[in-house]
Design a protein around this motif. Structure first.
Motif, PDB file in Angstrom:
ATOM      1  N   PRO A 114       5.725  17.607   5.189  1.00  0.00           N
ATOM      2  CA  PRO A 114       4.689  16.606   6.130  1.00  0.00           C
ATOM      3  C   PRO A 114       3.802  16.889   6.639  1.00  0.00           C
ATOM      4  CG  PRO A 114       6.721  15.774   5.779  1.00  0.00           C
ATOM      5  CD  PRO A 114       6.899  17.009   5.020  1.00  0.00           C
ATOM      6  N   ILE A 115       3.328  16.316   7.535  1.00  0.00           N
ATOM      7  CA  ILE A 115       2.790  15.735   9.086  1.00  0.00           C
ATOM      8  C   ILE A 115       4.312  15.706   9.660  1.00  0.00           C
ATOM      9  CG2 ILE A 115       1.413  15.134  10.817  1.00  0.00           C
ATOM     10  CD1 ILE A 115      -0.869  15.301   8.682  1.00  0.00           C
ATOM     11  N   SER A 116       4.728  16.469  10.954  1.00  0.00           N
ATOM     12  CA  SER A 116       5.688  15.712  11.721  1.00  0.00           C
ATOM     13  C   SER A 116       6.632  14.181  11.866  1.00  0.00           C
ATOM     14  CB  SER A 116       6.137  16.722  12.752  1.00  0.00           C
ATOM     15  OG  SER A 116       5.081  16.334  13.875  1.00  0.00           O
ATOM     16  N   GLU A 117       4.970  13.154  12.233  1.00  0.00           N
ATOM     17  CA  GLU A 117       6.132  12.085  12.443  1.00  0.00           C
ATOM     18  C   GLU A 117       5.759  11.323  11.360  1.00  0.00           C
ATOM     19  OE1 GLU A 117       2.658  14.319  13.699  1.00  0.00           O
ATOM     20  OE2 GLU A 117       1.155  13.068  14.046  1.00  0.00           O
ATOM     21  N   HIS A 118       5.263  11.870  10.523  1.00  0.00           N
ATOM     22  CA  HIS A 118       4.800  11.328   9.061  1.00  0.00           C
ATOM     23  C   HIS A 118       6.155  10.650   8.445  1.00  0.00           C
ATOM     24  CE1 HIS A 118       0.182  11.791   8.423  1.00  0.00           C
ATOM     25  NE2 HIS A 118       0.729  11.217   9.733  1.00  0.00           N
ATOM     26  N   ASN A 119       6.493   9.761   7.890  1.00  0.00           N
ATOM     27  CA  ASN A 119       7.906   9.595   7.507  1.00  0.00           C
ATOM     28  C   ASN A 119       7.449   9.084   5.901  1.00  0.00           C
ATOM     29  OD1 ASN A 119       6.937   6.683   8.011  1.00  0.00           O
ATOM     30  ND2 ASN A 119       8.357   6.482   8.525  1.00  0.00           N
ATOM     31  N   ARG A 120       6.499   8.653   5.298  1.00  0.00           N
ATOM     32  CA  ARG A 120       5.995   8.777   3.866  1.00  0.00           C
ATOM     33  C   ARG A 120       5.780   9.892   3.383  1.00  0.00           C
ATOM     34  NH1 ARG A 120       4.720   2.558   1.677  1.00  0.00           N
ATOM     35  NH2 ARG A 120       6.112   1.235   3.000  1.00  0.00           N
ATOM     36  N   LEU A 121       6.144  10.068   1.958  1.00  0.00           N
ATOM     37  CA  LEU A 121       5.831  11.594   1.272  1.00  0.00           C
ATOM     38  C   LEU A 121       5.211  10.468   0.213  1.00  0.00           C
ATOM     39  CD1 LEU A 121       6.845  15.262   2.123  1.00  0.00           C
ATOM     40  CD2 LEU A 121       6.522  13.756   0.032  1.00  0.00           C
ATOM     41  N   TYR A 122       3.966  11.463  -0.223  1.00  0.00           N
ATOM     42  CA  TYR A 122       3.502  11.252  -2.023  1.00  0.00           C
ATOM     43  C   TYR A 122       3.284  12.504  -2.737  1.00  0.00           C
ATOM     44  CZ  TYR A 122       2.584   7.380   1.358  1.00  0.00           C
ATOM     45  OH  TYR A 122       2.634   6.177   1.761  1.00  0.00           O
ATOM     46  N   TRP A 123       3.529  12.438  -4.046  1.00  0.00           N
ATOM     47  CA  TRP A 123       3.323  13.460  -4.549  1.00  0.00           C
ATOM     48  C   TRP A 123       2.528  13.299  -6.068  1.00  0.00           C
ATOM     49  CZ3 TRP A 123       4.795  19.057  -4.364  1.00  0.00           C
ATOM     50  CH2 TRP A 123       5.660  18.767  -3.509  1.00  0.00           C
ATOM     51  N   ARG A 161       0.530   3.298   8.670  1.00  0.00           N
ATOM     52  CA  ARG A 161      -0.958   3.623   8.128  1.00  0.00           C
ATOM     53  C   ARG A 161      -0.874   4.537   7.094  1.00  0.00           C
ATOM     54  NH1 ARG A 161      -4.478   3.862  12.134  1.00  0.00           N
ATOM     55  NH2 ARG A 161      -5.922   3.449   9.958  1.00  0.00           N
ATOM     56  N   VAL A 162      -0.127   3.284   6.023  1.00  0.00           N
ATOM     57  CA  VAL A 162      -0.076   3.578   4.534  1.00  0.00           C
ATOM     58  C   VAL A 162      -1.061   3.859   3.522  1.00  0.00           C
ATOM     59  CG1 VAL A 162       2.403   2.572   4.811  1.00  0.00           C
ATOM     60  CG2 VAL A 162       0.465   1.018   4.377  1.00  0.00           C
ATOM     61  N   ASP A 163      -2.228   3.150   4.318  1.00  0.00           N
ATOM     62  CA  ASP A 163      -3.541   3.444   4.409  1.00  0.00           C
ATOM     63  C   ASP A 163      -4.304   4.690   4.024  1.00  0.00           C
ATOM     64  OD1 ASP A 163      -5.186   2.749   6.238  1.00  0.00           O
ATOM     65  OD2 ASP A 163      -3.550   2.077   6.712  1.00  0.00           O
ATOM     66  N   GLU A 164      -3.805   5.502   5.175  1.00  0.00           N
ATOM     67  CA  GLU A 164      -4.114   7.026   4.609  1.00  0.00           C
ATOM     68  C   GLU A 164      -3.165   7.832   4.879  1.00  0.00           C
ATOM     69  OE1 GLU A 164      -6.257   8.128   9.410  1.00  0.00           O
ATOM     70  OE2 GLU A 164      -6.894   6.728   8.405  1.00  0.00           O
ATOM     71  N   ALA A 192       0.973  -1.123  -0.099  1.00  0.00           N
ATOM     72  CA  ALA A 192      -0.178  -0.170   0.434  1.00  0.00           C
ATOM     73  C   ALA A 192       0.742   1.172  -0.241  1.00  0.00           C
ATOM     74  CB  ALA A 192      -1.085  -0.299   1.392  1.00  0.00           C
ATOM     75  N   SER A 193       0.979   1.965  -0.879  1.00  0.00           N
ATOM     76  CA  SER A 193       1.827   2.951  -1.370  1.00  0.00           C
ATOM     77  C   SER A 193       0.705   3.799  -2.088  1.00  0.00           C
ATOM     78  CB  SER A 193       3.219   1.882  -1.539  1.00  0.00           C
ATOM     79  OG  SER A 193       3.240   2.364  -3.086  1.00  0.00           O
ATOM     80  N   LYS A 194       1.073   4.069  -3.116  1.00  0.00           N
ATOM     81  CA  LYS A 194      -0.196   4.585  -4.996  1.00  0.00           C
ATOM     82  C   LYS A 194      -1.020   4.514  -4.280  1.00  0.00           C
ATOM     83  CE  LYS A 194       1.283   2.063  -8.518  1.00  0.00           C
ATOM     84  NZ  LYS A 194       1.777   2.059  -9.257  1.00  0.00           N
ATOM     85  N   CYS A 254       0.348  17.282  -2.720  1.00  0.00           N
ATOM     86  CA  CYS A 254       1.073  15.549  -1.914  1.00  0.00           C
ATOM     87  C   CYS A 254       0.929  15.747  -0.552  1.00  0.00           C
ATOM     88  CB  CYS A 254       2.971  17.519  -1.381  1.00  0.00           C
ATOM     89  SG  CYS A 254       3.565  16.452   0.071  1.00  0.00           S
ATOM     90  N   ALA A 255       1.052  14.489  -0.161  1.00  0.00           N
ATOM     91  CA  ALA A 255       0.843  13.569   0.897  1.00  0.00           C
ATOM     92  C   ALA A 255       1.107  13.367   1.988  1.00  0.00           C
ATOM     93  CB  ALA A 255      -0.542  13.218   0.384  1.00  0.00           C
ATOM     94  N   SER A 256       1.497  12.515   2.969  1.00  0.00           N
ATOM     95  CA  SER A 256       2.106  12.049   3.743  1.00  0.00           C
ATOM     96  C   SER A 256       1.730  10.920   4.328  1.00  0.00           C
ATOM     97  CB  SER A 256       2.488  12.516   4.314  1.00  0.00           C
ATOM     98  OG  SER A 256       1.876  13.469   5.704  1.00  0.00           O
TER      99      SER A 256
END
Lengths: 114, 114
Positions: B25-34, B99-102, A99-101, B92-94
């Motif tokens: 991103p939100i500070s505690e989020h380690n995943r970032l999406y474009w 919790r990669v589903d969210e 679950a990524s994109k 951009c999303a994080s």
């Protein structure tokens, strides 16, 4: 690959009427399912999601969606809409295994008439 | 926390110029999406990072596009030699890795190439 189809680009309804926004998806693997909402001049917000368990999921503002695996559908419903529900609604999927994109549909614009 | 922020919110540039967008991103989020969203379409995935590592890139991300997340916090998306077809909303999303589903989306940067 996954894909999402939202057949209705626009849905006009009267206030307090019921509404259904249709969503069908295609995937050869298990997916998570989402509905996102974009209110005028605002960013995308998660409305509700299906991960596992009960196939009927609900949002805090009265929307619900039901995962139907046999029909590969995840239609969004509300029994009585309000003017404030005017927005664009996006159905989306992501693979469970990685679950990524998120793959989004093209969106349905819900317009509420008084 | 104030959520995902993006800067600038709007950018108008002439064809052939380079542009750079920033996402916090939100500070505690380690995943970032474009993602990129063109008029009348849903968002399309471009790339994502886990911490500073860029783990996936879409075929949509041509050689003119480059994204970085050097310290695993904010990210930049640069478009070189812009073309009119690059006009879109860049989102951009994080998410937290567990919790990669969210994914939480920012307000977006609207790019207009003239």
């Amino acid at each position: 690959a996954q894909s999402v189809t939202q057949l209705d680009s626009q849905v006009p309804v009267f206030e307090e009427a019921p509404v259904e926004l249709r969503c069908n998806y295609s995937s050869s693997v298990s997916v998570y399912l989402f509905w996102y909402v974009q209110y005028p001049n605002q960013g995308l917000q998660l409305l509700l999601k299906y991960l596992s368990g009960s196939t009927l999921v609900e949002s805090i503002n009265g929307f619900e969606a039901e995962f139907n695996k046999s029909q590969t559908s995840f239609h969004l419903r509300k029994p009585s809409v309000h003017i404030s529900d005017t927005a664009e609604y996006f159905c989306a999927v992501s693979k469970v295994s990685s679950a990524s994109k998120i793959i989004f549909g093209s969106g349905t614009r819900l317009s509420i008439r008084p | 926390d104030t959520g995902v922020s993006q800067d600038p919110r709007h950018k108008i540039t002439k064809r052939g110029q380079n542009v750079t967008f920033r996402c916090d991103p939100i500070s505690e989020h380690n995943r970032l999406y474009w993602y990129r969203q063109t008029l009348g379409q849903g968002p399309e995935f471009l790339t994502y990072f886990q911490n500073e590592a860029q783990l996936e890139k879409s075929r949509l991300l041509s050689d003119r596009f480059s994204a970085e997340r050097p310290k695993g916090s904010f990210s930049t998306l640069e478009i070189q030699r812009t073309e009119q077809g690059d006009s879109a909303m860049y989102l951009c999303a994080s998410s937290a890795s567990d919790r990669v589903d969210e994914q939480y989306f920012g307000p977006g940067t609207r790019l207009t190439v003239t």
